[in-house]
Scaffold this motif. Structure first.
Motif, PDB file in Angstrom:
ATOM      1  N   MET A   1       0.839  -1.175   0.000  1.00 21.70           N
ATOM      2  CA  MET A   1       0.000   0.000   0.000  1.00 21.70           C
ATOM      3  C   MET A   1       0.881   1.234   0.000  1.00 21.70           C
ATOM      4  O   MET A   1       1.845   1.319   0.740  1.00 21.70           O
ATOM      5  N   GLN A   2       0.560   2.215  -0.796  1.00 21.06           N
ATOM      6  CA  GLN A   2       1.307   3.454  -0.893  1.00 21.06           C
ATOM      7  C   GLN A   2       0.737   4.471   0.090  1.00 21.06           C
ATOM      8  O   GLN A   2      -0.465   4.706   0.109  1.00 21.06           O
ATOM      9  N   SER A  75      -7.018   1.286   5.558  1.00 19.45           N
ATOM     10  CA  SER A  75      -6.991  -0.163   5.773  1.00 19.45           C
ATOM     11  C   SER A  75      -7.427  -0.480   7.197  1.00 19.45           C
ATOM     12  O   SER A  75      -6.879   0.066   8.156  1.00 19.45           O
ATOM     13  N   ASP A  80      -8.001  -6.241   7.735  1.00 21.37           N
ATOM     14  CA  ASP A  80      -6.880  -6.383   6.798  1.00 21.37           C
ATOM     15  C   ASP A  80      -5.585  -5.961   7.506  1.00 21.37           C
ATOM     16  O   ASP A  80      -4.986  -4.934   7.185  1.00 21.37           O
ATOM     17  N   VAL A  82      -2.505  -7.000   7.495  1.00 22.98           N
ATOM     18  CA  VAL A  82      -1.256  -6.917   6.731  1.00 22.98           C
ATOM     19  C   VAL A  82      -1.154  -5.561   6.042  1.00 22.98           C
ATOM     20  O   VAL A  82      -0.131  -4.872   6.148  1.00 22.98           O
ATOM     21  N   ALA A  83      -2.214  -5.144   5.365  1.00 24.17           N
ATOM     22  CA  ALA A  83      -2.195  -3.838   4.683  1.00 24.17           C
ATOM     23  C   ALA A  83      -2.052  -2.704   5.682  1.00 24.17           C
ATOM     24  O   ALA A  83      -1.310  -1.742   5.445  1.00 24.17           O
ATOM     25  N   LYS A  85      -0.625  -2.771   8.642  1.00 29.90           N
ATOM     26  CA  LYS A  85       0.695  -2.760   9.270  1.00 29.90           C
ATOM     27  C   LYS A  85       1.813  -2.425   8.286  1.00 29.90           C
ATOM     28  O   LYS A  85       2.933  -2.122   8.701  1.00 29.90           O
ATOM     29  N   GLU A  86       1.524  -2.441   6.980  1.00 34.20           N
ATOM     30  CA  GLU A  86       2.525  -2.022   6.004  1.00 34.20           C
ATOM     31  C   GLU A  86       2.829  -0.536   6.129  1.00 34.20           C
ATOM     32  O   GLU A  86       3.889  -0.087   5.709  1.00 34.20           O
ATOM     33  N   VAL A  87       1.916   0.245   6.698  1.00 32.84           N
ATOM     34  CA  VAL A  87       2.100   1.690   6.808  1.00 32.84           C
ATOM     35  C   VAL A  87       2.313   2.135   8.255  1.00 32.84           C
ATOM     36  O   VAL A  87       2.146   3.293   8.589  1.00 32.84           O
TER      37      VAL A  87
END
Length: 121
Positions: A1-2, A75, A80, A82-83, A85-87
């Motif tokens: 995710m950006q 997110s 969700d 994973v999405a 925690k990506e940010v």
């Protein structure tokens, strides 16, 4: 995710809606809602026992709320993870860190035990 470079009104960095957590008969967090726009800086203050750590633990996915929702850049932290925690980066209090490692060495160590290639860290 950006992660959006500029804050827009559609996607908040953090959105907490009616979050609740009970421990037995005690409501530690009772219907808290908060929106933190992207690019802003917020602090959470209050006396001991006010629920700050409980609220933040739920907001970052470390503690499951009894009610409510949390989104990070759109997110859902629980639907969700994973999405979400990506940010997100979190350093919980009380985390014992090796005193003799530099910041870079600590990151390399953490990455290595999670299977990251050394050149990535």
């Amino acid at each position: 995710m950006q992660v959006p470079a500029v804050a827009d009104s559609a996607t908040a960095a953090l959105r907490i809606d009616e979050l609740r957590k009970d421990f037995g008969a005690k409501a530690a967090v009772d219907g808290v809602s908060l929106v933190v726009p992207a690019g802003s800086f917020f602090g959470l203050v209050g006396p001991n026992g006010a629920g700050k750590t409980t609220l933040l633990s739920m907001a970052v996915g470390l503690l499951r709320p009894d009610a409510g929702s949390v989104t990070l850049f759109g997110s859902d932290v629980w639907a969700d993870p994973v999405a979400a925690k990506e940010v997100l980066g979190v350093l919980p209090d009380g985390l014992a860190l090796p005193e003799r490692l530099t910041g870079g060495e600590l990151l390399a160590f953490a990455g290595s035990i999670r299977g990251m290639a050394p050149e990535v860290v």
